[in-house]
Design an enzyme around this catalytic site. Structure first.
Site, short mmCIF file in Angstrom:
data_model
loop_
_atom_site.label_atom_id
_atom_site.label_comp_id
_atom_site.label_asym_id
_atom_site.label_seq_id
_atom_site.Cartn_x
_atom_site.Cartn_y
_atom_site.Cartn_z
N ASP A 163 0.82 -1.13 -0.04
CA ASP A 163 0.04 -0.04 0.01
C ASP A 163 0.96 1.15 -0.09
O ASP A 163 0.84 2.13 -0.68
CB ASP A 163 -1.04 0.01 1.25
N GLU A 414 1.36 -10.19 5.87
CA GLU A 414 0.27 -10.37 4.96
C GLU A 414 0.53 -11.12 3.75
O GLU A 414 0.16 -10.97 2.43
CB GLU A 414 -0.46 -9.21 4.73
N TYR A 469 -9.61 -6.36 9.68
CA TYR A 469 -10.31 -5.19 9.29
C TYR A 469 -11.81 -5.69 9.30
O TYR A 469 -12.72 -4.98 8.66
CB TYR A 469 -9.96 -4.74 8.06
N GLU A 505 -2.90 -5.27 13.19
CA GLU A 505 -3.54 -4.12 12.66
C GLU A 505 -4.94 -4.24 12.68
O GLU A 505 -5.52 -5.32 12.72
CB GLU A 505 -3.35 -4.21 10.90
#
Ligand code: BDP
Length: 600
Positions: A163, A414, A469, A505
């Protein structure tokens, strides 16, 4: 790799400042011998800084390939009779160093230092022309990986699956230094304690000093010598030891002196914190006490400087961490500048130290209409990529092994971990951390698409870290359903694995200043409610031993339809002002730490 320093036997010169700068648009610099003469340019770049956003020219920002930095340096007369080294703290992602046109060093891996012994190319007291070429290209064989493509408009473009924006250049300091021909090349310190008595075992690697003697002294913060020992490998016993504790750091100076008869051959001083780290069942123990991580995944990221290290930003970031009650952070998604690690040591902030292995997950490509390639394969992550990962692990541990703040090595962020190829790819790196450093647990950071019943890498590590998330990428704007799913998922992990779990996260994009009485996504209210929901879930599970919010601050990313001039999941804005969620965290973390044992 030891950091250069001044000592009774060593000199050090910092080369930061403005360097001549030229972008190699036509890929001619090597063939045309740019390093052998003064660069034909009228622009300068600040070092340390990423170069991308220093200039208004978009072609420079988006350049793919080499750029050239150059300056003159006078080799100090004090270096006479010693070995002279040039050290680059990082060149993102490949660096080539030239002295008077002669290449003296080459290094791939954008977040690690490298150096060259240039004694034979310099004369003390005289000037040299120092040139550093830096290449920002990422391929399937680099860490992190990427791919260079040509756009429909015929423009060379760098693509990658992480990202954060691919800032490049000389973002950390450059040094010239001298060491004696016979010198201390490396030191490894391992600490322990029993009751009030501490122990500091050191192993020094000495180069070129056959008959020399090594003497060690441990000096406390008041300047008193509290222990001494002799030999290149010995243990210092520390009576009434003051431990390095989270939030309450204590650092000794380990002074190593190499002597030959009466002659001082070399002297090096290393900061040492006495502490232990251990995993017991589902708890993470620092100094034998359960530790609960609070804090953030961070980025080296600022306006104009990009990833350029800056001590003012460093001090302010740590002030803000303290203000919000954070006791830890993760070096997401690459090793940070060594100044950051030193500062964490000094201020008792606990660090999860991560390699730059991010974006090893091709589903991130196909998700956004990119090519559907397998993550592991000849054209994607192959043996060369794996070799680059192993090198990244080796270099990271060699650089950071003596920092008391570092409590865990993170091998990757990830990656795709639900297939056998992932085990083949990551097992050697995970085992390598144990071989090189048996004193610290290891981990990898698990992505949401590879849950407990799918991931094959989780059984290989000491601590499981989860990026989740729920309520953002899943159950978007439905925190009630997110809470149900999150509890379910954590039940699955904690029933399957009796190891500590850190949530590395969880976060929600938030535009500072956007408000909603209905807690709508992107508002400051939603971010706060999202965090509160997550905290309710974490508090149900004793095996969850930490929470690190994504992200500390808003940061620059590659452009994308999910990004508004960058990632807005910061709890602080890019200039480190609090969003409403910062107050939510502050209230929780301060009470949380008051409830837990000292230092937690
Ligand atoms: C995770 C990544 C992180 C991203 C974050 C996000 O680990 O680098 O910035 O999500 O989407 O996938 O905000």
């Amino acid at each position: 790799m030891l950091r250069p320093q001044t000592s009774a036997t060593r000199e050090l010169q910092n080369l930061d400042g403005l360097w001549q700068f030229k972008v190699d648009f036509k890929e001619e610099g090597f063939n045309a011998g740019w390093a052998a003469k003064q660069l034909d340019t009228d622009i300068q770049a600040a070092v340390p800084a990423s170069y991308n956003e220093l200039f208004t020219d978009t072609k420079i920002r988006d350049h793919v390939g080499w750029v050239w930095y150059q300056r003159k340096v006078r080799v100090p007369r004090g270096f006479a009779g010693e070995r002279t080294f040039v050290r680059v703290d990082s060149a993102t992602h490949e660096g080539a160093v030239f002295v008077n046109g002669k290449e003296v060093a080459r290094h791939v891996g954008g977040y690690m230092p490298f150096q060259a012994d240039i004694t034979d190319h310099v004369t003390v007291g005289e000037e040299i022309l120092l040139t550093i070429a830096v290449n920002n290209v990422l391929t399937n064989e680099t860490i992190p990986p990427g791919r260079v493509v040509t756009s429909a408009a015929g423009v060379k473009q760098q693509t990658y699956l992480h990202d954060f924006y691919n800032y490049a250049g000389l973002a950390r300091s450059i040094w010239l230094y001298s060491v004696p021909a016979a010198h201390i090349d490396d030191v490894t310190v391992v600490t322990d304690f029993e009751g009030n008595t501490g122990s500091v075992n050191y192993k020094a690697v000495i180069t070129g000093a056959g008959s020399a003697t090594v003497k060690a002294a441990l000096v406390d913060e008041a300047g008193a010598v509290v222990a001494t020992a002799e030999g290149a490998n010995a243990t210092l016993t520390v009576p009434n030891v003051k431990l390095w504790q989270p939030g309450n750091a204590y650092l000794y100076d380990l002074v190593l002196r190499v002597t030959d008869g009466d002659k001082l051959v070399d002297e090096y001083t290393l900061k040492v914190g006495v502490r232990t780290v251990r995993v017991a069942g589902n708890q993470f123990l620092i100094n034998n006490e359960p530790f609960y991580f609070t804090g953030f995944g961070m980025h080296e990221d600022h306006v104009t400087k990009g990833k350029g290290h800056d001590n003012a930003f460093l001090v302010n970031d740590f002030e803000v961490l303290k203000w919000v009650g954070a006791n830890s952070f993760r070096t997401s998604h690459y090793p940070y500048a060594e100044e950051v690690m030193d500062y964490a040591d000094r201020h008792g902030i606990v660090v999860i130290d991560e390699t730059a292995a991010v974006g090893l997950n091709q589903s991130f490509s196909s998700m956004f209409g990119g090519p559907k390639l397998p993550t592991y394969g000849p054209e994607t992550a192959n043996e060369k990529t794996q070799a680059a990962l192993l090198q990244a692990v080796r270099e990271l541990i060699a650089r950071d092994k003596n920092h008391p703040s570092v409590v865990m090595w993170s091998v990757t962020n990830e990656s795709e971990t639900g297939i056998q190829e992932a085990v083949d790819f990551f097992k050697p790196a995970i085992e390598l951390t144990r071989e090189l450093d048996p004193t610290r647990p290891n981990t990898y950071i698990n992505v949401m698409t590879q849950p407990f019943d799918k991931c094959l890498v989780a059984p290989l590590v000491d601590v499981i870290c989860l990026n989740r998330y729920w309520g953002w990428y899943e159950d978007h704007s439905d925190l009630a359903s997110a809470e149900v799913h999150w509890v379910d998922e954590l039940k699955g992990w904690t029933e399957k694995y009796d190891v500590p779990i850190v949530i590395t996260e969880y976060g929600a994009d938030t535009m500072a200043g956007a408000h909603s009485i209905h807690n709508l996504p992107w508002s400051e209210e939603y971010q706060a409610a999202y965090l509160e929901m997550n905290h309710r879930v974490f508090d149900l599970f004793p095996g969850v031993v930490g929470e690190q919010v994504w992200n500390f601050a808003d940061f620059q990313t590659k452009p994308g339809i999910f990004r508004v001039l960058g990632n807005k999941k910061g709890v602080f804005t890019r200039d480190r002002q609090p969003k409403a969620a910062a107050h939510t965290l502050r209230a929780r973390w301060n009470t949380l730490h008051n409830r837990k044992p000292a230092g937690n």
